[in-house]
Design a protein around this motif. Structure first.
Motif, PDB file in Angstrom:
ATOM      1  N   MET A 152      -2.778  15.320  17.666  1.00  0.00           N
ATOM      2  CA  MET A 152      -2.975  13.891  17.505  1.00  0.00           C
ATOM      3  C   MET A 152      -4.392  13.538  17.901  1.00  0.00           C
ATOM      4  O   MET A 152      -4.960  14.105  18.811  1.00  0.00           O
ATOM      5  CB  MET A 152      -1.981  13.116  18.374  1.00  0.00           C
ATOM      6  CG  MET A 152      -2.041  11.605  18.172  1.00  0.00           C
ATOM      7  SD  MET A 152      -0.865  10.765  19.255  1.00  0.00           S
ATOM      8  CE  MET A 152       0.646  11.407  18.556  1.00  0.00           C
ATOM      9  N   ASN A 153      -4.982  12.574  17.198  1.00  0.00           N
ATOM     10  CA  ASN A 153      -6.321  12.135  17.536  1.00  0.00           C
ATOM     11  C   ASN A 153      -6.358  11.611  18.954  1.00  0.00           C
ATOM     12  O   ASN A 153      -5.606  10.716  19.327  1.00  0.00           O
ATOM     13  CB  ASN A 153      -6.718  11.013  16.561  1.00  0.00           C
ATOM     14  CG  ASN A 153      -8.191  10.696  16.658  1.00  0.00           C
ATOM     15  OD1 ASN A 153      -8.805  10.897  17.695  1.00  0.00           O
ATOM     16  ND2 ASN A 153      -8.736  10.192  15.560  1.00  0.00           N
TER      17      ASN A 153
ATOM     18  N   TYR B 185      -8.422   4.905  20.711  1.00  0.00           N
ATOM     19  CA  TYR B 185      -7.012   4.861  20.396  1.00  0.00           C
ATOM     20  C   TYR B 185      -6.190   4.819  21.681  1.00  0.00           C
ATOM     21  O   TYR B 185      -5.186   4.113  21.767  1.00  0.00           O
ATOM     22  CB  TYR B 185      -6.595   6.078  19.574  1.00  0.00           C
ATOM     23  CG  TYR B 185      -6.911   5.978  18.105  1.00  0.00           C
ATOM     24  CD1 TYR B 185      -7.564   4.871  17.583  1.00  0.00           C
ATOM     25  CD2 TYR B 185      -6.547   6.997  17.229  1.00  0.00           C
ATOM     26  CE1 TYR B 185      -7.857   4.794  16.237  1.00  0.00           C
ATOM     27  CE2 TYR B 185      -6.836   6.924  15.882  1.00  0.00           C
ATOM     28  CZ  TYR B 185      -7.498   5.815  15.390  1.00  0.00           C
ATOM     29  OH  TYR B 185      -7.770   5.736  14.052  1.00  0.00           O
TER      30      TYR B 185
ATOM     31  N   ASN C  33       1.536  13.175  12.770  1.00  0.00           N
ATOM     32  CA  ASN C  33       1.546  12.726  14.154  1.00  0.00           C
ATOM     33  C   ASN C  33       2.877  12.084  14.548  1.00  0.00           C
ATOM     34  O   ASN C  33       3.261  12.123  15.714  1.00  0.00           O
ATOM     35  CB  ASN C  33       0.406  11.730  14.386  1.00  0.00           C
ATOM     36  CG  ASN C  33      -0.950  12.398  14.318  1.00  0.00           C
ATOM     37  OD1 ASN C  33      -1.079  13.575  14.608  1.00  0.00           O
ATOM     38  ND2 ASN C  33      -1.964  11.650  13.915  1.00  0.00           N
TER      39      ASN C  33
ATOM     40  N   TYR D 116       2.748   4.458  17.913  1.00  0.00           N
ATOM     41  CA  TYR D 116       1.343   4.894  17.913  1.00  0.00           C
ATOM     42  C   TYR D 116       1.177   6.136  17.046  1.00  0.00           C
ATOM     43  O   TYR D 116       0.262   6.221  16.212  1.00  0.00           O
ATOM     44  CB  TYR D 116       0.905   5.154  19.350  1.00  0.00           C
ATOM     45  CG  TYR D 116      -0.369   5.951  19.511  1.00  0.00           C
ATOM     46  CD1 TYR D 116      -1.613   5.343  19.401  1.00  0.00           C
ATOM     47  CD2 TYR D 116      -0.315   7.323  19.774  1.00  0.00           C
ATOM     48  CE1 TYR D 116      -2.787   6.080  19.556  1.00  0.00           C
ATOM     49  CE2 TYR D 116      -1.478   8.059  19.930  1.00  0.00           C
ATOM     50  CZ  TYR D 116      -2.716   7.440  19.822  1.00  0.00           C
ATOM     51  OH  TYR D 116      -3.856   8.172  19.968  1.00  0.00           O
TER      52      TYR D 116
ATOM     53  N   SER E 188      -0.771   6.169  13.367  1.00  0.00           N
ATOM     54  CA  SER E 188      -1.982   6.975  13.192  1.00  0.00           C
ATOM     55  C   SER E 188      -1.934   7.784  11.901  1.00  0.00           C
ATOM     56  O   SER E 188      -2.978   8.117  11.333  1.00  0.00           O
ATOM     57  CB  SER E 188      -2.200   7.891  14.394  1.00  0.00           C
ATOM     58  OG  SER E 188      -1.209   8.905  14.463  1.00  0.00           O
TER      59      SER E 188
ATOM     60  N   THR F 269      -3.748   6.236   9.016  1.00  0.00           N
ATOM     61  CA  THR F 269      -5.216   6.183   9.056  1.00  0.00           C
ATOM     62  C   THR F 269      -5.867   7.500   8.654  1.00  0.00           C
ATOM     63  O   THR F 269      -7.092   7.568   8.546  1.00  0.00           O
ATOM     64  CB  THR F 269      -5.705   5.813  10.476  1.00  0.00           C
ATOM     65  OG1 THR F 269      -5.461   6.921  11.372  1.00  0.00           O
ATOM     66  CG2 THR F 269      -4.999   4.578  11.003  1.00  0.00           C
ATOM     67  N   THR F 270      -5.073   8.545   8.455  1.00  0.00           N
ATOM     68  CA  THR F 270      -5.650   9.855   8.123  1.00  0.00           C
ATOM     69  C   THR F 270      -5.919   9.970   6.633  1.00  0.00           C
ATOM     70  O   THR F 270      -5.350   9.246   5.818  1.00  0.00           O
ATOM     71  CB  THR F 270      -4.709  10.993   8.558  1.00  0.00           C
ATOM     72  OG1 THR F 270      -3.463  10.861   7.866  1.00  0.00           O
ATOM     73  CG2 THR F 270      -4.463  10.936  10.057  1.00  0.00           C
TER      74      THR F 270
ATOM     75  N   THR G   4     -10.404   0.428  11.755  1.00  0.00           N
ATOM     76  CA  THR G   4      -9.350   1.426  11.968  1.00  0.00           C
ATOM     77  C   THR G   4      -8.659   1.182  13.303  1.00  0.00           C
ATOM     78  O   THR G   4      -7.422   1.241  13.399  1.00  0.00           O
ATOM     79  CB  THR G   4      -9.935   2.850  11.931  1.00  0.00           C
ATOM     80  OG1 THR G   4     -10.663   3.031  10.715  1.00  0.00           O
ATOM     81  CG2 THR G   4      -8.830   3.888  12.015  1.00  0.00           C
TER      82      THR G   4
ATOM     83  N   MET H 221      -4.706  -0.026  13.893  1.00  0.00           N
ATOM     84  CA  MET H 221      -3.772   0.617  14.812  1.00  0.00           C
ATOM     85  C   MET H 221      -3.115  -0.412  15.727  1.00  0.00           C
ATOM     86  O   MET H 221      -1.912  -0.359  15.983  1.00  0.00           O
ATOM     87  CB  MET H 221      -4.502   1.677  15.625  1.00  0.00           C
ATOM     88  CG  MET H 221      -4.810   2.956  14.874  1.00  0.00           C
ATOM     89  SD  MET H 221      -3.338   3.945  14.530  1.00  0.00           S
ATOM     90  CE  MET H 221      -2.880   4.488  16.174  1.00  0.00           C
TER      91      MET H 221
END
Length: 231
Positions: A1-2, A7, A101, A133, A137, A140-141, A211, A215
């Motif tokens: 996960m980012n 974030y 994610n 969360y 996410s 957004t990828t 972005t 989120m």
């Protein structure tokens, strides 16, 4: 996960949930997606009433059966399977609990998600925001990413430039949880104002972009929607 620190800050922003209190009782009780008994709405029926009221609850495996809370009638909350189903629904089935994610977060938090429908005994609602969360996410990828292709929010640009699209995305997601009432009920102006306040707040932080704001909006709408309780 980012693990981008921006974030991580998002998860800690209290107004990701608080901002939606303007929606009042609509968030608290839930609304059915079908005609019938709206008192068992928001996916909280037991599946016994096929006229509409309980039908959605039956599909949202695990929510319902009526926990007896003195003074409040039969108050029920969603268990893990219902939370997962609601998150998928809130994001228009653009996320998959078996991939990305969303799946990785679910592995970590699933055992801590609510296991019983009685809100007086259930624990783990704090884990719902973390799961949201992870799922958010996934939108957004990629390039351009689902946040842009499905919600019209351009990635990585100034928040102010995407303000209207960000608010619209939040309302659309909340609409999926409350059968369109986020945009059509008497509470609609307050819902819009709540999301606008959230977007403005995120945009005021130096370094935040569209972005990050997406989120925040996504987590707020889907945490509120997937945690709804019903009578």
């Amino acid at each position: 996960m980012n693990t981008n620190m921006k974030y991580l800050k998002l998860v800690l922003i209290p107004l990701a949930i608080v901002a939606l209190t303007a929606c009042g009782g609509m968030i608290g009780k839930g609304v059915n997606n079908s005609s019938g008994d709206s008192n068992n709405a928001g996916g909280l029926g037991d599946g016994s009433d096929t006229t509409g009221g309980d039908l959605i609850g039956g599909a949202n495996s695990g929510a319902g059966n009526g926990a007896n809370v003195p003074g409040n009638g039969s108050l029920t909350g969603p268990t893990a399977d219902a939370v997962i189903a609601r998150l998928k629904n809130g994001m228009n089935n653009n996320v998959n609990p078996l991939a990305g994610n969303f799946a990785r977060t679910l592995v970590v938090v699933r055992s801590n998600l609510p296991k019983v429908t009685d809100p007086m005994k259930a624990t783990g609602f704090d884990q719902v925001q973390l799961l949201a969360y992870g799922a958010c996410s996934d939108l957004t990828t990629g390039t351009p990413g689902l946040m842009q292709s499905q919600y019209g929010v351009t990635k990585g640009v100034a928040v102010a430039a995407q303000s209207a699209n960000l608010v619209a995305a939040g309302v659309r997601m909340l609409d999926a949880h409350v059968a369109g009432l986020a945009s059509t009920s008497s509470a609609a102006p307050k819902v819009t104002a709540a999301f606008q306040a959230l977007v403005t707040k995120v945009g005021a932080v130096a370094g935040n972009n569209s972005t990050i704001a997406f989120m925040a909006v996504c987590i707020a709408a889907n945490t509120a929607g997937s945690s709804m309780m019903g009578f």
